[in-house]
Design a protein around this motif. Structure first.
Motif, PDB file in Angstrom:
ATOM      1  N   ARG A 167       0.866  -1.169   0.000  1.00  0.00           N
ATOM      2  CA  ARG A 167       0.000   0.000   0.000  1.00  0.00           C
ATOM      3  C   ARG A 167       0.905   1.223   0.000  1.00  0.00           C
ATOM      4  NH1 ARG A 167      -5.282   0.705   0.501  1.00  0.00           N
ATOM      5  NH2 ARG A 167      -5.784  -1.463   0.883  1.00  0.00           N
ATOM      6  N   CYS A 168       0.635   2.163  -0.878  1.00  0.00           N
ATOM      7  CA  CYS A 168       1.442   3.383  -0.941  1.00  0.00           C
ATOM      8  C   CYS A 168       1.367   4.102   0.411  1.00  0.00           C
ATOM      9  CB  CYS A 168       0.928   4.287  -2.050  1.00  0.00           C
ATOM     10  SG  CYS A 168       1.716   5.901  -2.067  1.00  0.00           S
ATOM     11  N   CYS A 224      -0.483   7.849  -0.383  1.00  0.00           N
ATOM     12  CA  CYS A 224      -1.873   8.022  -0.823  1.00  0.00           C
ATOM     13  C   CYS A 224      -2.733   6.780  -0.593  1.00  0.00           C
ATOM     14  CB  CYS A 224      -1.914   8.428  -2.298  1.00  0.00           C
ATOM     15  SG  CYS A 224      -1.436   7.093  -3.418  1.00  0.00           S
ATOM     16  N   GLN A 258      -2.863   4.058  -2.031  1.00  0.00           N
ATOM     17  CA  GLN A 258      -3.172   3.298  -3.248  1.00  0.00           C
ATOM     18  C   GLN A 258      -2.586   1.889  -3.117  1.00  0.00           C
ATOM     19  OE1 GLN A 258      -4.655   4.004  -6.385  1.00  0.00           O
ATOM     20  NE2 GLN A 258      -4.129   1.908  -6.911  1.00  0.00           N
ATOM     21  N   GLU A 259      -3.360   0.879  -3.527  1.00  0.00           N
ATOM     22  CA  GLU A 259      -2.857  -0.488  -3.462  1.00  0.00           C
ATOM     23  C   GLU A 259      -1.999  -0.779  -4.687  1.00  0.00           C
ATOM     24  OE1 GLU A 259      -4.627  -4.882  -3.099  1.00  0.00           O
ATOM     25  OE2 GLU A 259      -5.584  -3.364  -1.844  1.00  0.00           O
ATOM     26  N   LEU A 260      -0.823  -1.376  -4.452  1.00  0.00           N
ATOM     27  CA  LEU A 260       0.107  -1.656  -5.536  1.00  0.00           C
ATOM     28  C   LEU A 260       0.353  -3.151  -5.611  1.00  0.00           C
ATOM     29  CD1 LEU A 260       2.616   1.092  -4.423  1.00  0.00           C
ATOM     30  CD2 LEU A 260       0.948   1.329  -6.243  1.00  0.00           C
ATOM     31  N   THR A 297       7.315   2.444  -7.864  1.00  0.00           N
ATOM     32  CA  THR A 297       6.815   3.816  -7.997  1.00  0.00           C
ATOM     33  C   THR A 297       5.294   3.771  -8.013  1.00  0.00           C
ATOM     34  OG1 THR A 297       8.752   4.315  -9.332  1.00  0.00           O
ATOM     35  CG2 THR A 297       6.978   5.934  -9.350  1.00  0.00           C
ATOM     36  N   CYS A 298       4.694   4.536  -7.137  1.00  0.00           N
ATOM     37  CA  CYS A 298       3.237   4.578  -7.080  1.00  0.00           C
ATOM     38  C   CYS A 298       2.706   5.274  -8.328  1.00  0.00           C
ATOM     39  CB  CYS A 298       2.789   5.333  -5.827  1.00  0.00           C
ATOM     40  SG  CYS A 298       1.019   5.638  -5.792  1.00  0.00           S
ATOM     41  N   LYS A 349      -0.135   6.524  -8.832  1.00  0.00           N
ATOM     42  CA  LYS A 349      -1.106   7.571  -8.527  1.00  0.00           C
ATOM     43  C   LYS A 349      -0.411   8.868  -8.110  1.00  0.00           C
ATOM     44  CE  LYS A 349      -5.389   7.907  -5.899  1.00  0.00           C
ATOM     45  NZ  LYS A 349      -6.058   7.281  -4.758  1.00  0.00           N
ATOM     46  N   CYS A 350       0.589   8.750  -7.204  1.00  0.00           N
ATOM     47  CA  CYS A 350       1.209   9.968  -6.676  1.00  0.00           C
ATOM     48  C   CYS A 350       2.708  10.037  -6.934  1.00  0.00           C
ATOM     49  CB  CYS A 350       0.916  10.117  -5.185  1.00  0.00           C
ATOM     50  SG  CYS A 350       1.775   8.910  -4.170  1.00  0.00           S
ATOM     51  N   THR A 364       5.184   8.384  -5.552  1.00  0.00           N
ATOM     52  CA  THR A 364       6.066   8.079  -4.423  1.00  0.00           C
ATOM     53  C   THR A 364       6.868   6.805  -4.712  1.00  0.00           C
ATOM     54  OG1 THR A 364       4.456   9.054  -2.915  1.00  0.00           O
ATOM     55  CG2 THR A 364       6.105   7.616  -1.926  1.00  0.00           C
TER      56      THR A 364
END
Ligand SMILES: [Zn+2]
Length: 126
Positions: A94-95, A98, A100-102, A114-115, A117-118, A120
């Motif tokens: 999980r990021c 943010c 976000q699930e990766l 690298t996320c 969505k954001c 990171t």
């Protein structure tokens, strides 16, 4: 109109919260500790009271509050269950920024993720 319909006229009826209370009541009923039986009966009485209540606006608000708590809990378990089919081939993170699930493939060693969505970056072992 039969007597059942006539009796339920202007009354609230069932909702998700009512079902939740009924299930909780049944589960608690199996706890081998006598005060649990009383709690179970009280919950059952509460569920029945809500069903026959004429204060529909108030019951609706209660149900909304209940759903606000219940949906995140349910989604948590749904997500756990959904993850299982690919658990052998992929790893989930999980990021930290943010949430976000990766999903990354397993067995790649230490990699930088690298996320999407954001943006990171984080280093994880897969
Ligand atoms: Zn992110």
């Amino acid at each position: 109109m039969n007597w059942m319909q006539r009796m339920m006229m202007g009354r609230y009826g069932g909702d998700q919260m009512g079902i939740g209370i009924l299930i909780l009541s049944m589960v608690i009923n199996f706890v081998p500790f006598w005060p649990a039986r009383i709690v179970s009966i009280l919950l059952l009485a509460w569920a029945v009271f809500r069903m026959f209540s004429r204060n529909i606006a108030r019951r609706r608000m209660e149900n909304e509050k209940f759903l606000r708590v219940w949906y995140p809990v349910k989604n948590f378990f749904v997500r756990l269950f959904k993850r299982r089919p690919d658990a052998k081939t992929h790893k989930h993170f999980r990021c930290p920024k943010c949430r976000q699930e990766l999903r990354v493939p397993r067995g790649k060693g230490k990699i930088v993720i690298t996320c999407p969505k954001c943006g990171t970056k984080m280093t994880k072992r897969t």
